[in-house]
Design a protein around this motif. Structure first.
Motif, PDB file in Angstrom:
ATOM      1  N   SER A 303       0.696  -1.033   0.014  1.00 47.34           N
ATOM      2  CA  SER A 303      -0.002   0.031   0.043  1.00 47.34           C
ATOM      3  C   SER A 303       0.843   1.327  -0.072  1.00 47.34           C
ATOM      4  O   SER A 303       1.849   1.393   0.833  1.00 47.34           O
ATOM      5  CB  SER A 303      -1.005   0.067   1.052  1.00 47.34           C
ATOM      6  N   GLU A 304       0.442   2.108  -0.954  1.00 41.10           N
ATOM      7  CA  GLU A 304       1.204   3.377  -1.019  1.00 41.10           C
ATOM      8  C   GLU A 304       0.527   4.356   0.238  1.00 41.10           C
ATOM      9  O   GLU A 304       0.993   5.646   0.405  1.00 41.10           O
ATOM     10  CB  GLU A 304       1.305   4.055  -2.158  1.00 41.10           C
ATOM     11  N   PHE A 305      -0.299   3.968   0.703  1.00 40.03           N
ATOM     12  CA  PHE A 305      -1.098   4.702   1.848  1.00 40.03           C
ATOM     13  C   PHE A 305      -0.784   3.993   3.007  1.00 40.03           C
ATOM     14  O   PHE A 305      -0.954   2.754   3.119  1.00 40.03           O
ATOM     15  CB  PHE A 305      -2.783   5.099   1.466  1.00 40.03           C
ATOM     16  N   LEU A 306      -0.895   4.918   4.095  1.00 35.58           N
ATOM     17  CA  LEU A 306      -0.857   4.215   5.564  1.00 35.58           C
ATOM     18  C   LEU A 306      -1.243   5.473   6.746  1.00 35.58           C
ATOM     19  O   LEU A 306      -1.070   6.344   6.673  1.00 35.58           O
ATOM     20  CB  LEU A 306       0.681   3.967   6.009  1.00 35.58           C
ATOM     21  N   TYR A 307      -2.522   4.607   7.313  1.00 38.46           N
ATOM     22  CA  TYR A 307      -2.766   5.555   8.422  1.00 38.46           C
ATOM     23  C   TYR A 307      -2.070   5.588   9.853  1.00 38.46           C
ATOM     24  O   TYR A 307      -1.516   4.329  10.076  1.00 38.46           O
ATOM     25  CB  TYR A 307      -4.228   5.169   8.676  1.00 38.46           C
ATOM     26  N   VAL A 308      -1.892   6.549  10.408  1.00 40.66           N
ATOM     27  CA  VAL A 308      -1.049   6.483  11.533  1.00 40.66           C
ATOM     28  C   VAL A 308      -2.157   7.147  12.602  1.00 40.66           C
ATOM     29  O   VAL A 308      -2.430   8.257  12.356  1.00 40.66           O
ATOM     30  CB  VAL A 308       0.170   7.058  11.818  1.00 40.66           C
ATOM     31  N   THR A 309      -2.509   6.223  13.636  1.00 38.99           N
ATOM     32  CA  THR A 309      -3.546   6.894  14.527  1.00 38.99           C
ATOM     33  C   THR A 309      -3.013   7.059  15.924  1.00 38.99           C
ATOM     34  O   THR A 309      -1.948   6.505  16.153  1.00 38.99           O
ATOM     35  CB  THR A 309      -4.819   5.686  14.577  1.00 38.99           C
ATOM     36  N   GLY A 310      -3.815   7.553  16.686  1.00 40.37           N
ATOM     37  CA  GLY A 310      -3.447   7.746  18.377  1.00 40.37           C
ATOM     38  C   GLY A 310      -2.388   8.506  18.444  1.00 40.37           C
ATOM     39  O   GLY A 310      -1.383   8.246  19.206  1.00 40.37           O
ATOM     40  N   TYR A 311      -2.126   9.753  17.740  1.00 38.37           N
ATOM     41  CA  TYR A 311      -1.021  10.643  18.145  1.00 38.37           C
ATOM     42  C   TYR A 311      -1.344  11.213  19.509  1.00 38.37           C
ATOM     43  O   TYR A 311      -2.310  11.091  20.055  1.00 38.37           O
ATOM     44  CB  TYR A 311      -1.349  11.807  17.115  1.00 38.37           C
ATOM     45  N   PRO A 312      -0.098  11.547  20.430  1.00 38.33           N
ATOM     46  CA  PRO A 312      -0.322  12.137  21.715  1.00 38.33           C
ATOM     47  C   PRO A 312      -1.018  13.265  21.630  1.00 38.33           C
ATOM     48  O   PRO A 312      -0.883  14.104  20.639  1.00 38.33           O
ATOM     49  CB  PRO A 312       1.356  12.174  22.128  1.00 38.33           C
TER      50      PRO A 312
END
Lengths: 418, 418
Positions: A303-312
């Motif tokens: 995947s060329e896309f990625l979600y990053v969740t739960g930032y401080p």
């Protein structure tokens, strides 16, 4: 005679037609001259037997040419125009600052930007703006199909909220006012009216840094939706939207677009730090970390896309909803595209008391936010949304290094013209 | 349980479903209470047998209701919800400044605007914004279908041109700059790139008059097209666009839209003066004249629209193309809708030398226009375009007296919040 487009020539072989456009190139050979006319759709080759017929014609002059469509396998598109009569609609009588008929513009970026009206005629610059138009159309189609209603919100605001430093001040009938840095508060209030809303519009950042990624005005593709369980509902709507945006770009332009998986992989912020090899205590992802994550997503998930969740929470704006299970972390997310953040979003606070507490915790006064917060007193559902920076999105999609090449007339620290 | 919308209830008779929305109204009768829940699509009636179940529930609180869908011919839509369990998502614990469930908002306009986030939830206010969204979508559909490309242009400009007086000044990184009063110059320059372009965006007028027709920020639906013979080609494209806008409004809302004739009647300015009974020497049409013309067009041509062409050059901006046959008159036009001007357009000058002469004749310096004029040195075709003021268009279509009710968060001489 009705003008036809360069792309329609092949349907008129043997007939006399009229084309019109700009003199893209003049090629004067010994016994013949070629006049290449550029219109909105492409190029036409006009064969001129008598060079004197061209007179003092110069590149970028606007001409109307009536001639016979003739087959020639060597000509672009297999046809050329012969026996022309040429009428000049606008003559160019100054030297051009650069040539447009080379595969790439050789002028420096500042020179291109100084002469934007000319530089944007180059196929490469044009293509980027066409991709922006297609992506925007796809954004709207996707959201209209998901019951979102388009809104228009104020760009002049009475108080500088959000990030106070990078705001442009205005003289508003003798009183101070500011240019809106985002439609954030307004789109949230409009969730109370339509449940789901979107806006495509300019946002303004008095960004003092002179980088390849920053513009003082850019186009923000904003959406906000009510009655979500949490940020994952928002991410699902964004994924669907992104997929339609890419399909629209693919359909309307010659750009090969990346695959958007029905479920884009997602990692938590703490996982992301580990994957990127960052120190455990880090509170944000550095550009190198984002790049490493992009490579990881391609390798592990294709995947060329990625979600990053739960930032401080500490790194997200005060209106961000915390993760109920782990309140130091947020229900906010970023979407990385080829290792660069192009979308920020998340679930927002929806209760008035939570806003009052969040502002107090941030040490911010309540007063500048009064008009915004009042809406939350009158009943708002759990909601969230996102903002896509159009120029960054287009630049990333096309591999453009400087975001100034993904917009028509950029505004930055040094540039307010043309 | 997956939430359904109020409009889907009739498909679920006998089943247990979940709806969610705002408490539109509470009706407490002797033996039963009715809770009317409003969502994005309409209303649901919930029958509550035990009044204590409602607790301290107040109007505009956000609730989620799980209940059984039951037929009842008396209920709105023929169904109601019985045996509910109610979960409050956001409680409203302050008095509302006005009630939303009456057919019309009784609060004064200033009070409505002070509490816009609440007032806009009223069906009448919502409907106007939905019409604006539909008209805008129709505008884009029509133009995309005619080969126009969408553009985004700067809202911050380096010099105050057009009508210098009514311009907002900005502090741009310590230098003076201005908010764009229109995308006029940029859309013209972009004709050199794409031949046909459109933009939907905010424009800014530091209009010191406090009337029912003026906003300091409004949404302009702009289009510009190249390779026209004269203003009549522009009018033909506008007529097609208007027709699609009306069809889109009719399809997406409950509004009955006026017929757009394939050829909207057009009268010259001098004819218009005669029809309106104005003095022969007048240089512009007064509102009473426009109204008289509207009545005439309806009576004589069964059209709610009327073009007036050939306004005197002296009353049109310097970039207007004169009528070659009668140079004191212009190739500019206005479109009247029900006796009010809602669109201004025309053919523009396209040759650099003509611009230099026109500015000199107007006694205007060349310097502030330099960045704009340079584009014309590099070859521009004959072109023209138009601008529709979205809020005025919507107000006229819906019979709204004050343009402030046709936008979400109006900006005017006195108002810069919420």
């Amino acid at each position: 005679m009705q003008r036809i487009l360069s792309t329609q020539l092949a349907q008129h072989v043997g007939k006399t037609v009229t084309v019109a456009g700009w003199v893209h190139r003049l090629r004067l050979l010994k016994s013949v001259a070629f006049l290449i006319v550029r219109d909105a759709e492409g190029l036409s080759q006009v064969v001129v037997k008598e060079a004197k017929m061209l007179g003092t014609l110069t590149e970028e002059s606007v001409v109307e040419v009536s001639a016979t469509v003739t087959r020639n396998e060597q000509a672009p598109g297999g046809v050329e125009l012969t026996g022309p009569s040429i009428r000049v609609l606008s003559a160019v009588d100054v030297p051009l600052p650069f040539e447009l008929h080379r595969p790439a513009l050789s002028a420096s970026l500042p020179t291109q930007l100084d002469h934007a009206a000319l530089a944007l005629r180059h196929p490469v610059r044009r293509a980027a703006l066409k991709v922006a138009a297609a992506a925007t159309a796809g954004f709207r189609t996707a959201l209209s199909g998901q019951r979102f209603v388009e809104i228009q919100t104020p760009k002049i605001v009475g108080s500088s909220t959000e990030s106070g430093a990078d705001v442009f001040g205005i003289d508003y009938f003798g009183r101070p006012a500011y240019l809106a840095q985002s439609p954030q508060f307004y789109k949230q209030l409009m969730v109370g009216v339509f449940e789901r809303v979107f806006e495509v519009g300019p946002v303004f950042r008095a960004e003092p840094s002179d980088t390849a990624r920053h513009l003082a005005q850019y186009t923000s593709l904003d959406a906000e939706m009510g009655f979500v369980a949490d940020h994952r509902d928002v991410m699902a709507a964004l994924t669907r939207t992104l997929s339609v945006m890419m399909a629209t770009v693919a359909a309307r332009t010659r750009v090969t677009t990346p695959k958007v998986l029905p479920e884009i992989p997602a990692v938590s912020f703490t996982e992301a730090l580990r994957i990127a090899g960052a120190a455990e205590g880090e509170e944000d992802l550095a550009p190198a970390h984002e790049r490493a994550l992009g490579e990881w997503a391609l390798r592990e998930h294709d995947s060329e896309f990625l979600y990053v969740t739960g930032y401080p929470m500490r790194k997200r704006p005060f209106y961000t909803h915390p993760d109920p299970a782990s309140p130091a972390y947020s229900n906010g997310f970023d979407l990385l595209f080829r290792g660069l953040e192009i979308v920020t979003g998340g679930q927002r606070l929806h209760r008035y008391d939570d806003y009052v507490a969040a502002l107090a915790a941030a040490g911010e006064p309540l007063e500048p936010y009064r008009g915004y917060l009042d809406g939350f007193r009158y009943g708002m559902p759990p909601h969230g949304g996102w903002a896509i920076g159009l120029e960054r999105f287009v630049a990333r999609l096309l591999g453009i290094a400087n975001v100034r090449e993904a917009t028509a007339f950029p505004r930055d620290l040094h540039r307010v013209t043309p």
